[in-house]
Design a protein around this motif. Structure first.
Motif, PDB file in Angstrom:
ATOM      1  N   SER A 328      -6.206   7.817  -5.014  1.00 51.76           N
ATOM      2  CA  SER A 328      -5.019   7.436  -4.247  1.00 51.76           C
ATOM      3  C   SER A 328      -5.222   7.705  -2.759  1.00 51.76           C
ATOM      4  O   SER A 328      -4.857   6.885  -1.907  1.00 51.76           O
ATOM      5  N   MET A 332      -5.214   4.580   0.154  1.00 56.04           N
ATOM      6  CA  MET A 332      -4.175   4.554   1.179  1.00 56.04           C
ATOM      7  C   MET A 332      -4.755   4.602   2.591  1.00 56.04           C
ATOM      8  O   MET A 332      -4.031   4.379   3.569  1.00 56.04           O
ATOM      9  N   LEU A 362       5.410  -0.230   3.442  1.00 53.17           N
ATOM     10  CA  LEU A 362       4.845   1.065   3.797  1.00 53.17           C
ATOM     11  C   LEU A 362       5.832   2.072   4.375  1.00 53.17           C
ATOM     12  O   LEU A 362       5.546   3.271   4.364  1.00 53.17           O
ATOM     13  N   SER A 366       4.457   5.589   2.886  1.00 62.46           N
ATOM     14  CA  SER A 366       3.081   5.623   3.387  1.00 62.46           C
ATOM     15  C   SER A 366       2.974   6.146   4.800  1.00 62.46           C
ATOM     16  O   SER A 366       2.096   6.961   5.105  1.00 62.46           O
ATOM     17  N   SER A 659      -0.951  -2.793  -4.967  1.00 63.52           N
ATOM     18  CA  SER A 659      -1.112  -1.570  -4.182  1.00 63.52           C
ATOM     19  C   SER A 659      -0.403  -1.682  -2.846  1.00 63.52           C
ATOM     20  O   SER A 659       0.131  -0.694  -2.329  1.00 63.52           O
ATOM     21  N   GLY A 662      -1.889   0.450  -0.169  1.00 65.78           N
ATOM     22  CA  GLY A 662      -1.791   1.859  -0.525  1.00 65.78           C
ATOM     23  C   GLY A 662      -0.381   2.369  -0.715  1.00 65.78           C
ATOM     24  O   GLY A 662      -0.186   3.563  -0.956  1.00 65.78           O
ATOM     25  N   GLN A 665       0.023   3.996  -4.057  1.00 70.86           N
ATOM     26  CA  GLN A 665      -0.713   5.261  -4.122  1.00 70.86           C
ATOM     27  C   GLN A 665      -0.004   6.376  -3.376  1.00 70.86           C
ATOM     28  O   GLN A 665      -0.030   7.532  -3.805  1.00 70.86           O
ATOM     29  N   THR A 666       0.655   6.046  -2.249  1.00 74.81           N
ATOM     30  CA  THR A 666       1.330   7.123  -1.518  1.00 74.81           C
ATOM     31  C   THR A 666       2.572   7.600  -2.262  1.00 74.81           C
ATOM     32  O   THR A 666       2.918   8.789  -2.187  1.00 74.81           O
TER      33      THR A 666
END
Length: 774
Positions: A328, A332, A362, A366, A659, A662, A665-666
């Protein structure tokens, strides 16, 4: 199933130097570069350095299937290209600056040649390996602005070719007018055997006009023959005796074919947005002649270890959780792209970042984590966005190939700037200019004719707030504009960001105006609309009143009232006014029941999993944590952990949705940490950490150390907070601020157990847009 193989044995440099001490642990061993590459995750599995311009990887064609980051698990290779996005949907972008190895006599080089895959691809951080159906082994390595190919042709083969076709782009099969175009190029082979090339391209997801990328390529051995070609889609390729080919037409392709008698050939290629000279300079600066392939691989691994992966350290030994954590972190930090010194649009001493894809995705999670883990990059990113406003007139919500667009909802750069401002990010940011850029978003509608968007022709999607005329006139958005309901949720949040910065700058009249405007989401709230027993939802409306929808089934796309989420989802969106929302939903008990219903199987039979909560898209990121606003922190822990454990895993389909550079993932990383950021405020909602110990390197010798006792160390059981100490003091509220643990570092000591307890007896999280008496 493909898996990672452990086969291999420019202003942000200040941040890199800060973290560049050798690492005792090789964290790259825990990164699975194929995690999330399938099932709609669209992760990029190729090679790249943190925020690097070069993202070198394979491009595959499979009839009718969009290859967003170049990679597909099946199909034929159309090239191995230097430029890709990471984890995006919508439509492919880039797939430019190619090479393709071929065996045998090539009679028509520029005929969109493809070659089958011969074996599953393999890869790890800094290294990628593919095998074509002609038994050519392709190995890839990358620096930031240059990359390296290593080819091993079959033994005994004497017609070993490397094709460079400048017309190559990633195609789109969606039929929405978003396919990339080739508009011409140049290709020149010089007497020493190196080539310099350029291509002009356009369109893609952000609907950008023509842009040019330059490249400079060298081979380590001399080609037996090297020819430049021109060709057309309807005819054959023609060799150019001068060794130079050019075209300013989309109908004429240019490129080159190099034929070698050697079986092992390597190629070094640099890229630039500025010139051929700069492309060659980037190459020779980063991968000079004589550089070993393994040196480039190891340099990339070291960059990821020192600059990114070592920013979070844990004592856990659980292999799955280590893979989730460090994979992850890896994904990101591929975007945005640091193009400082590579801006073809204007001259400036400010940093320059592109490939912002997108702040709609984001801003919720993120950018707050980028601030924590990469403070120098984060400040540069903020400065770059303000500089884009200086020269182009608007902050970007998305940006690719040096062009703003597309804006899905609000002007969400406003949220990002507000978040940085309230958390004390100053450095070299000119906040007067930053605020002026935000005011431009809030007060001046963008030009609707540049460019027209056939999927949303009512208003510009390039930048700014396309539906601003209604927002300014009525305080709501009528169906004259697409995405009216979801844009209203975003615009209210954007205006709250302006309130925060105006207040901090002492502009009290502005602060009062934008605080009031941030409450305009309420004008879209129909208290009488009912869905499965609950009343009150965000709806579209016109000057005559509300226009009701079916809240369970009204999720839409560009031309619809709600963008990529339903009214059930968007009705939780304006977290800055949560006190109002709790009351308007019927008070804490009904709010609790309604939140629980989001996660109740069977509540939404129309969804495959039977629940309302949509884990695949960003508008619902905050929903599992909203229990904190009614002091049921235990439910935030339960629901967020269920989402994390059910919808994220280490497989190739290990993400619930795109994704999105990212973003997914964040969200997972914050869940592991045990906090959730409330963008635009200093507030972090507390849930519970996964691990017995987690140390976050905040830069400047500052650290946040998070420990837990009583849990299982993997976040699977005994997940409920029993008690908490922050910086050694008992903590009795279910939230904290940036200053508490991030500004100067700090500690959080959790005691966890199997059952909920009411440990948080202090004030509820702030709801700054809510009047004292609602």
């Amino acid at each position: 199933m493909l898996g990672s193989a452990k086969l291999i044995p420019v202003l942000a440099l200040a941040a890199a130097a800060e973290r560049s001490t050798p690492q005792a642990v090789d964290y790259t061993q825990y990164v699975n570069v194929f995690l999330g590459t399938e099932g709609g995750g669209n992760d990029f599995p190729g090679v790249a350095r943190p925020f690097g311009m070069v993202k070198l990887g394979p491009d595959l064609l499979n009839s009718g299937t969009d290859s967003y980051s170049g990679y597909l698990s099946n199909g034929a290779f159309s090239g191995f290209t230097m430029m890709h996005e990471q984890g995006t949907g919508g439509a492919p972008k880039y797939g430019t600056v190619p090479q393709l190895p071929l065996v045998g006599n090539i009679t028509n080089p520029l005929s969109s040649i493809t070659v089958p895959r011969g074996a599953p691809d393999q890869g790890s951080v800094g290294y990628y390996r593919a095998q074509t159906g002609q038994n050519v082994i392709v190995e890839l390595a990358a620096a930031s602005r240059a990359g390296m190919y290593q080819y091993t042709f079959p033994a005994g083969s004497t017609e070993n070719n490397i094709l460079v076709d400048m017309s190559h782009v990633l195609p789109s099969f969606r039929g929405q007018g978003l396919g990339q175009g080739y508009a011409g190029g140049e290709f020149t082979i010089y007497p020493d055997g190196h080539y310099e090339a350029s291509g002009i391209y356009n369109n893609g997801w952000n609907r950008s006009p023509d842009w040019t990328i330059y490249s400079c390529g060298y081979f380590n051995v001399t080609a037996e023959t090297a020819n430049a070609y021109t060709g057309t889609s309807s005819g054959g390729s023609v060799v150019q005796p001068s060794g130079s080919a050019s075209s300013n037409s989309s109908n004429t392709y240019v490129g080159g074919l190099f034929t070698f008698s050697e079986n092992i050939v390597s190629s070094r290629v640099g890229i630039s947005w500025i010139s051929y000279e700069k492309a060659c300079q980037n190459l020779n600066n980063e991968i000079p002649e004589g550089t070993e392939f393994s040196t480039v691989v190891e340099g990339t691994k070291e960059a990821w270890n020192s600059q990114v992966l070592s920013t979070i350290q844990t004592t856990t030994t659980n292999a799955t959780n280590l893979e989730l954590l460090y994979s992850s972190l890896y994904f990101m930090n591929l975007l945005p792209t640091n193009q400082t010194g590579e801006n073809p649009g204007w001259n400036s001493t400010e940093p320059y970042y592109s490939d912002i894809f997108t702040l709609w995705d984001l801003f919720r999670c993120s950018t707050a984590l980028l601030h924590v883990l990469q403070p120098t990059v984060y400040e540069e990113h903020i400065r770059s966005m303000i500089d884009i406003w200086r020269f182009e007139g608007y902050l970007p919500d998305a940006r690719s190939s040096n062009y703003n667009g597309r804006t899905q909802g609000g002007s969400n750069a406003d949220n990002v700037l507000a978040d940085a401002f309230v958390k004390g990010v100053r450095g070299r940011i000119n906040w007067n200019d930053g605020y002026a850029a935000m005011v431009k978003d809030a007060e001046v509608p963008p030009n609707n004719t540049v460019p027209p968007d056939p999927m949303a022709p009512d208003s510009s999607t390039k930048e700014g707030r396309g539906a601003l005329p209604d927002w300014l006139q009525y305080g709501f958005i009528t169906p004259k504009y697409s995405r009216a309901a979801s844009r209203a949720v975003d615009y209210a949040y954007n205006d709250f960001g302006l309130y925060q910065v105006a207040k901090g700058l002492g502009r009290w009249d502005d602060a009062s105006k934008y605080l009031n405007r941030s409450r305009n989401w309420r004008n879209h709230w129909n208290p009488d609309l009912e869905s499965i027993g609950y009343k009150g939802f965000i709806v579209p409306r016109d000057v005559s009143g509300f226009i009701n929808t079916d809240p369970l089934n009204d999720s839409g796309y560009w031309g619809d009232p709600y963008y990529e989420a339903s009214s059930w989802d968007y009705s939780w969106g304006d977290i800055h006014d949560m006190g109002t929302l709790v009351q308007w939903m019927g008070g804490p008990e009904t709010f609790l029941s309604r939140l629980d219903t989001m996660f109740t199987v069977g509540a939404n039979p129309g969804n495959p999993n039977g629940i309302i909560f949509d884990s695949t898209n960003e508008p619902t990121f905050n929903v599992p944590y909203l229990y904190n606003f009614i002091n049921r922190q235990d439910r935030s822990v339960l629901q967020s952990r269920k989402v994390a454990k059910q919808y994220y895993n280490t497989r190739v389909n290990g993400l619930p949705g795109n994704s999105d550079a990212g973003a997914m993932q964040t969200w997972l990383l914050w869940n592991m940490i045990g906090l959730y950021p409330v963008t635009g405020q200093t507030t972090f909602l507390i849930h519970s950490p996964w691990y017995e110990s987690l140390t976050i390197n905040l830069g400047g010798n500052k650290k946040l150390v998070i420990t837990s006792t009583g849990g299982d160390g993997n976040g699977d059981s005994n997940i409920y907070v029993q008690s908490l100490k922050v910086n050694g003091r008992p903590w009795k509220q279910n939230w904290l601020t940036y200053d508490d643990v991030f500004a100067h570092g700090g500690t959080m000591e959790f005691v966890l157990g199997p059952n909920p307890v009411q440990w948080a007896t202090g004030p509820l999280p702030p709801s700054p847009a809510t009047e004292p008496c609602v």
